[in-house]
Scaffold this motif. Structure first.
Motif, mmCIF file in Angstrom:
data_model
loop_
_atom_site.group_PDB
_atom_site.id
_atom_site.type_symbol
_atom_site.label_atom_id
_atom_site.label_comp_id
_atom_site.label_asym_id
_atom_site.label_seq_id
_atom_site.Cartn_x
_atom_site.Cartn_y
_atom_site.Cartn_z
ATOM 1 N N ALA A 48 6.204 0.440 -3.201
ATOM 2 C CA ALA A 48 4.846 0.982 -3.100
ATOM 3 C C ALA A 48 4.048 0.682 -4.362
ATOM 4 N N ASN A 49 2.827 0.224 -4.160
ATOM 5 C CA ASN A 49 1.884 -0.079 -5.239
ATOM 6 C C ASN A 49 2.348 -1.211 -6.151
ATOM 7 N N THR A 50 3.167 -2.112 -5.629
ATOM 8 C CA THR A 50 3.591 -3.275 -6.409
ATOM 9 C C THR A 50 2.963 -4.542 -5.829
ATOM 10 N N GLU A 51 2.893 -5.568 -6.655
ATOM 11 C CA GLU A 51 2.405 -6.869 -6.209
ATOM 12 C C GLU A 51 3.595 -7.710 -5.777
ATOM 13 N N ALA A 75 6.344 -8.869 7.012
ATOM 14 C CA ALA A 75 6.300 -9.904 5.988
ATOM 15 C C ALA A 75 7.544 -9.754 5.128
ATOM 16 N N THR A 76 8.231 -10.850 4.902
ATOM 17 C CA THR A 76 9.379 -10.846 3.994
ATOM 18 C C THR A 76 8.836 -11.036 2.588
ATOM 19 N N VAL A 77 9.137 -10.075 1.703
ATOM 20 C CA VAL A 77 8.611 -10.125 0.336
ATOM 21 C C VAL A 77 9.699 -10.181 -0.726
ATOM 22 N N LYS A 88 0.819 -1.208 0.000
ATOM 23 C CA LYS A 88 0.000 0.000 0.000
ATOM 24 C C LYS A 88 0.860 1.268 0.000
ATOM 25 N N ASP A 89 0.198 2.366 -0.335
ATOM 26 C CA ASP A 89 0.846 3.668 -0.458
ATOM 27 C C ASP A 89 1.275 4.247 0.892
ATOM 28 N N ASN A 90 0.888 3.612 1.995
ATOM 29 C CA ASN A 90 1.249 4.122 3.324
ATOM 30 C C ASN A 90 2.631 3.650 3.781
ATOM 31 N N LEU A 91 3.359 2.965 2.924
ATOM 32 C CA LEU A 91 4.636 2.354 3.303
ATOM 33 C C LEU A 91 5.614 3.354 3.910
#
Length: 71
Positions: free
Chosen positions: A35-38, A54-56, A10-13
């Motif tokens: 931000a804004n990525t899947e 969360a590790t992404v 989300k944009d709140n990152l």
């Protein structure tokens, strides 16, 4: 939220990272990159303060309040 879920960052990152006392450079660079990525969740963990991450990506943890599960 669980390992293997697909999420949108989300944009709140940037704001959430600042609240968690990350330095400005880290906040900016993580925001620009994620931000804004899947993304996909590879691991979930909590730090000593109880904040869940969360590790992404390789060595990249994002606060769970910055993630939204997608179908």
């Amino acid at each position: 939220m669980k390992v293997g879920d697909k999420v949108i960052v989300k944009d709140n990152l940037k704001d959430e990272l600042k609240k968690l006392t990350f330095d400005n450079g880290t906040c900016e660079s993580m925001y620009e990159r994620f931000a804004n990525t899947e993304q996909e969740i590879f691991a979930l963990w909590k730090n000593d303060d109880g904040q869940e991450y969360a590790t992404v990506d390789l060595c990249c943890e994002i606060p769970v309040q910055c993630l939204e599960v997608i179908d």
